[in-house]
Write a protein that holds these residues in place. Sequence first.
Motif, PDB file in Angstrom:
ATOM      1  N   ILE A 173      41.349  31.160  40.193  1.00  0.00           N
ATOM      2  CA  ILE A 173      41.945  32.211  39.357  1.00  0.00           C
ATOM      3  C   ILE A 173      42.008  33.523  40.129  1.00  0.00           C
ATOM      4  O   ILE A 173      43.029  34.234  40.116  1.00  0.00           O
ATOM      5  N   ALA A 174      40.927  33.862  40.824  1.00  0.00           N
ATOM      6  CA  ALA A 174      40.909  35.102  41.605  1.00  0.00           C
ATOM      7  C   ALA A 174      41.962  35.076  42.705  1.00  0.00           C
ATOM      8  O   ALA A 174      42.668  36.075  42.937  1.00  0.00           O
ATOM      9  N   ALA A 175      42.094  33.941  43.384  1.00  0.00           N
ATOM     10  CA  ALA A 175      43.042  33.845  44.488  1.00  0.00           C
ATOM     11  C   ALA A 175      44.481  33.975  44.009  1.00  0.00           C
ATOM     12  O   ALA A 175      45.297  34.684  44.620  1.00  0.00           O
ATOM     13  N   PHE A 176      44.825  33.312  42.906  1.00  0.00           N
ATOM     14  CA  PHE A 176      46.196  33.370  42.414  1.00  0.00           C
ATOM     15  C   PHE A 176      46.493  34.698  41.714  1.00  0.00           C
ATOM     16  O   PHE A 176      47.663  35.052  41.526  1.00  0.00           O
ATOM     17  N   SER A 177      45.442  35.427  41.335  1.00  0.00           N
ATOM     18  CA  SER A 177      45.647  36.724  40.679  1.00  0.00           C
ATOM     19  C   SER A 177      45.810  37.858  41.684  1.00  0.00           C
ATOM     20  O   SER A 177      46.178  38.973  41.298  1.00  0.00           O
ATOM     21  N   ALA A 178      45.542  37.580  42.949  1.00  0.00           N
ATOM     22  CA  ALA A 178      45.673  38.608  43.984  1.00  0.00           C
ATOM     23  C   ALA A 178      47.144  38.983  44.180  1.00  0.00           C
ATOM     24  O   ALA A 178      48.029  38.125  44.043  1.00  0.00           O
ATOM     25  N   GLY A 205      42.505  27.751  34.533  1.00  0.00           N
ATOM     26  CA  GLY A 205      42.571  28.551  33.315  1.00  0.00           C
ATOM     27  C   GLY A 205      42.048  27.805  32.106  1.00  0.00           C
ATOM     28  O   GLY A 205      41.354  28.380  31.251  1.00  0.00           O
ATOM     29  N   ARG A 206      42.368  26.504  32.030  1.00  0.00           N
ATOM     30  CA  ARG A 206      41.870  25.695  30.915  1.00  0.00           C
ATOM     31  C   ARG A 206      40.344  25.569  30.980  1.00  0.00           C
ATOM     32  O   ARG A 206      39.660  25.634  29.946  1.00  0.00           O
ATOM     33  N   ILE A 207      39.823  25.369  32.185  1.00  0.00           N
ATOM     34  CA  ILE A 207      38.374  25.249  32.349  1.00  0.00           C
ATOM     35  C   ILE A 207      37.680  26.543  31.930  1.00  0.00           C
ATOM     36  O   ILE A 207      36.673  26.531  31.207  1.00  0.00           O
ATOM     37  N   ALA A 208      38.230  27.670  32.356  1.00  0.00           N
ATOM     38  CA  ALA A 208      37.642  28.962  32.004  1.00  0.00           C
ATOM     39  C   ALA A 208      37.710  29.210  30.503  1.00  0.00           C
ATOM     40  O   ALA A 208      36.749  29.717  29.906  1.00  0.00           O
ATOM     41  N   ALA A 209      38.825  28.831  29.876  1.00  0.00           N
ATOM     42  CA  ALA A 209      38.956  29.019  28.429  1.00  0.00           C
ATOM     43  C   ALA A 209      37.960  28.150  27.675  1.00  0.00           C
ATOM     44  O   ALA A 209      37.366  28.573  26.675  1.00  0.00           O
ATOM     45  N   HIS A 210      37.781  26.919  28.158  1.00  0.00           N
ATOM     46  CA  HIS A 210      36.808  26.009  27.541  1.00  0.00           C
ATOM     47  C   HIS A 210      35.403  26.600  27.631  1.00  0.00           C
ATOM     48  O   HIS A 210      34.640  26.580  26.652  1.00  0.00           O
TER      49      HIS A 210
END
Length: 301
Positions: free
Chosen positions: A256-261, A286-291
């Motif tokens: 997530i951090a890499a793709f948000s850069a 994103g699904r893992i983080a939401a879970h």
Amino acid sequence: MSMIFDHHPQHLRRSVLCLPASNQRAIDKLAELDCDAVILDLEDAVAEEKKEEARANIRAFFKAGDKADREIIIRINQASSAHYDTDMALVLECEPDAVLLPKVRAQDDILDAAVFLSENNAPETIRLWAMMETPLAILNAGPIAEAGRTAGGRLDCLVMGLNDLRNDTRIPFDPARTYLLHWLMQVVLAARAFGLTVIDSVSNDFKDLAQFEAECIQGRAMGFDGKMLIHPAQIDAPNRIFQPSPEELAEAAAIIAAFSAPEAQGKNAINIAGRMVERLHFEQAGRIAAHARMIKARKKI
């Protein structure tokens, strides 16, 4: 290209405890239990002479309003039974989070229930779950799951029912579930094709927690979202197993951090520590983080 299924509400369904609605003592203890969802059963677990008592217990439970911020599902008797109309009247009265339809055989079983709810002005918050426990359900898994994509279809979740399936197919009990695995995977595939949750079957020997935990590990590896339970002693294992591991959370955070850069904007694949990671992995992260956020929020309750 991935498909987004925004109309399906997101819920934790790691541990789905099924209780006979005729068992008032068990219902009274629900507030103390840490399961993600509860099925109040009016079907096979309730004797004929106890059906009305079970409905009264459900009515009283909903009147009390103590859901403990989790899904409450009513498993009704099948549409061909003498109890169906009375059960559905109870559903309209109590407005549970979902109705679990037993002995599903084809897509029309889902659509007929959805039409009934719509014609009786039931709110859209009442969803449908389907027990996948008949040979026809397995053969028709794709079309059944597709009902979740129809207008007003309401279907959100498929639940495996291996006891009935074993009985109908004459496959004897086997702890490894060897000759059932391809049917389990067929239902997982159907659920994923149409954006549904899919719950693994019960384990009947609630005293054999080692075997139960092995089934949970197997079920998660096959792609299930959670496990259907028959006893509170079984709650801990699926809550632990059907959640992201620390390693999965760390990897998701890195992706997530890499793709948000800023330098990753507009890219469909990027290099993370020598590994080529695609945007589909970003969606998965994103699904893992939401879970994980849902689990954290539940622990605060």
